[in-house]
Design an enzyme around this catalytic site. Structure first.
Site, PDB file in Angstrom:
ATOM      1  CB  CYS A 106      98.651  32.368  95.557  1.00 33.66           C
ATOM      2  SG  CYS A 106      99.047  33.870  94.364  1.00 33.66           S
ATOM      3  CB  CYS A 204      99.435  39.706  99.949  1.00 28.35           C
ATOM      4  SG  CYS A 204      98.305  38.634  98.751  1.00 28.35           S
TER       5      CYS A 204
END
Length: 365
Positions: A106, A204
């Site tokens: 990410c 997340c």
């Protein structure tokens, strides 16, 4: 060296905002320097899938901070980029019996890759985040170096090893010299609405059931068909597992297998759909191979190099010798055997607090 890099007041900086206290205080510090910020939150995944990312509450909190600190704020939909760079890799790795590091992908591909490209369209040439890490410019070497955060408990440099030269040059980590307590104190002093907001310690995008459930849901995997054998080191069948995507090397809980002592996952063999269990001692390995390291603080070494090597986020690091191979990879030889070296995880190389480089583990021996 400083985590609190000075921002050029004439430049526009894209401030990546999660709606939490860290990115909010990073924005506060940059505004106090006179930086022109453009707040950006990334819509990465659909919260209806059970993850803890991208909720309306988080976007509202980020917007309130931006309004209080007086800079524009946008939400960018980057679901497609996040799926390609993070979720699809996550699924592919677990199905292959490996343990991925989604935060590293990410950071490298989304936050300092795709976001940086989008930020340039908004007139920004740098990206700031709430990461706990430090950067410094080395004029003699002509490169930006990466260092652990001052607060070792919050340090996130492990997840930033993949940033290339340009990405590090464009990055700002204003929290690198601060503790979490100091960050919250600054938020309270400034009256930021997120000063006491709890932080999430989970990935997340994961549903509450965990990574195995995400893989099964996303792939339509039949759990009965995915089942296979638990084996010991000698090939003896110990029981049945639910599918290799449910397990990671070093795992002890949730195996459902009893014996004279606790069992641990010591190897995952997707090729024959088996999970090998062993004793605590059988988890230990002395070597691992990193085929494509990214070098930061040094040029690719032509000879052996001593380093402290961290093999997972909370691993304290082990003293090791890095032996370069002819293909550009590195064989990591630890001074002492290490527990649960998991293919797919990152091995990050440190000299004191400086990150020398790192890469993904292909195999352990």
């Amino acid at each position: 060296m400083s985590g609190m890099a000075q921002a050029d007041s004439s430049a526009r900086i894209a401030m990546a905002m999660s709606g939490g206290v860290d990115s909010s205080v990073a924005a506060l510090l940059l505004r106090r320097q006179g930086a022109a910020l453009v707040g950006i939150s990334l819509h990465l995944t659909d919260v209806s899938g059970g993850g803890r990312c991208c909720s309306p509450r988080d976007f509202l909190d980020a917007r309130m901070v931006a309004e209080k600190l007086d800079f524009p704020y946008y939400v960018l939909n980057m679901e497609r980029e996040f799926r390609a760079a993070v979720i699809e890799d996550f699924i592919r790795e677990y199905r292959s019996g490996r343990t991925p590091v989604p935060c590293a992908h990410c950071n490298t591909q989304v936050k300092f890759g795709d976001l940086l490209k989008r930020a340039e369209l908004l007139g920004c040439d740098r990206v700031a985040t709430g990461h706990y890490a430090r950067l410094s410019w080395d004029g003699a070497a002509g490169r930006t170096r990466l260092w652990r955060a001052r607060d070792r408990e919050k340090d996130q440099s492990y997840f930033l090893f993949g940033l290339d030269d340009r990405q590090r040059d464009c990055a700002l980590f204003p929290l690198g010299d601060l503790s979490k307590g100091a960050v919250r104190a600054l938020a309270r002093e400034a009256g930021l609405p997120v000063a006491d907001k709890p932080e999430s310690m989970d990935l997340c995008f994961l549903p509450h059931g965990g990574h195995g459930e995400l893989v099964a849901r996303e792939t339509g995997l039949d759990e009965e068909a995915a089942a296979g054998d638990f084996l010991d080191r000698d090939g003896k069948i110990l029981g049945r597992h639910r599918g290799v995507h449910h397990y990671t090397v070093g795992q002890r809980r949730g195996l459902g297998i009893s014996g004279s002592g606790p069992y641990y996952v010591v190897e995952i063999r997707a090729s024959d759909n088996s999970v090998v269990l062993g004793t605590e001692q059988e988890q230990l390995s002395r070597e691992c191979h990193v085929p494509r390291p990214n070098w930061i603080g040094v040029l690719p070494p032509g000879a052996s190099l001593e380093a402290l090597v961290q093999i997972r986020h909370r691993h304290p690091g082990g003293a090791a010798t890095l032996h370069p191979d002819p293909g550009g990879g590195v064989r990591v030889r630890f001074r002492d055997p290490q527990r649960a070296i998991a293919p797919g995880q990152a091995a990050v190389f440190y000299r004191d607090d400086e990150v020398l480089g790192g890469g993904f583990i292909a195999a352990a021996h």
